[in-house]
Design an enzyme around this catalytic site. Structure first.
Site, PDB file in Angstrom:
ATOM      1  N   ASP A  16       0.787  -1.168  -0.034  1.00  0.00           N
ATOM      2  CA  ASP A  16      -0.065   0.000   0.058  1.00  0.00           C
ATOM      3  C   ASP A  16       0.584   1.357  -0.016  1.00  0.00           C
ATOM      4  O   ASP A  16       2.248   1.158  -0.135  1.00  0.00           O
ATOM      5  CB  ASP A  16      -0.804  -0.204   1.280  1.00  0.00           C
ATOM      6  CG  ASP A  16      -0.313  -0.065   2.286  1.00  0.00           C
ATOM      7  OD1 ASP A  16       0.884   0.239   2.467  1.00  0.00           O
ATOM      8  OD2 ASP A  16      -1.039  -0.517   3.509  1.00  0.00           O
ATOM      9  N   ALA A  17       0.386   2.447   0.174  1.00  0.00           N
ATOM     10  CA  ALA A  17       1.091   3.567   0.223  1.00  0.00           C
ATOM     11  C   ALA A  17       2.015   3.801   1.263  1.00  0.00           C
ATOM     12  O   ALA A  17       3.334   4.348   1.008  1.00  0.00           O
ATOM     13  CB  ALA A  17      -0.202   4.669   0.442  1.00  0.00           C
TER      14      ALA A  17
END
Length: 141
Positions: A16-17
């Site tokens: 994810d980020a």
């Protein structure tokens, strides 16, 4: 319980980020580890289908997320048959960082059902397959 080990590398697409492995990627990691286990038993998805007329399908999966895996980590997934029933196998799978203290990052319990390929109805695990697991130690303890 005999354990099979499967290596995995974390790539950007799995994170994810925050560069932590996204939860759905763990399921993606566990699948090829079970397929690798099957090959290590001297069989394959194709052989089960073509020679025995059966396939395995995931009936249930439970995942406990314990610690984060991160971008570029080298991981290993342990695979062991926890239980063999008439028409299903339950696998215990543990994911950890390679070369570390082996503290688990995630654990999965996966029940796969044996189904007849023609009608997708549950059917008994083939005797030859179960005999092989018992002989090679690939089955439950």
């Amino acid at each position: 319980m005999a354990t099979f080990s499967w290596p995995v590398r974390v790539y950007y697409e799995d994170t994810d980020a925050s560069r932590v492995v996204y939860h759905a990627a763990y399921v993606k990691y566990f699948e090829p580890a079970r397929t690798g286990w099957l090959r290590a038993q001297g069989s394959s998805q194709h052989a089960l289908h073509d020679e025995l007329g059966v396939v395995f399908t995931v009936a249930n999966i439970e995942v406990d997320f314990l610690r984060p895996a991160r971008l570029d980590d080298e991981l290993e997934i342990g695979v062991a048959v926890e239980q063999a029933r008439r028409a299903s196998l339950t696998f215990a799978q543990v994911l950890h960082r390679k070369g570390e203290d082996n503290a688990p990052l995630a654990r999965a319990r996966v029940r796969v059902g044996c189904v007849d390929f023609q009608n997708f109805r549950p059917c008994p695990l083939p005797e030859a397959f179960m005999d092989h697991l018992k002989k090679t130690g690939g089955g439950p303890a």
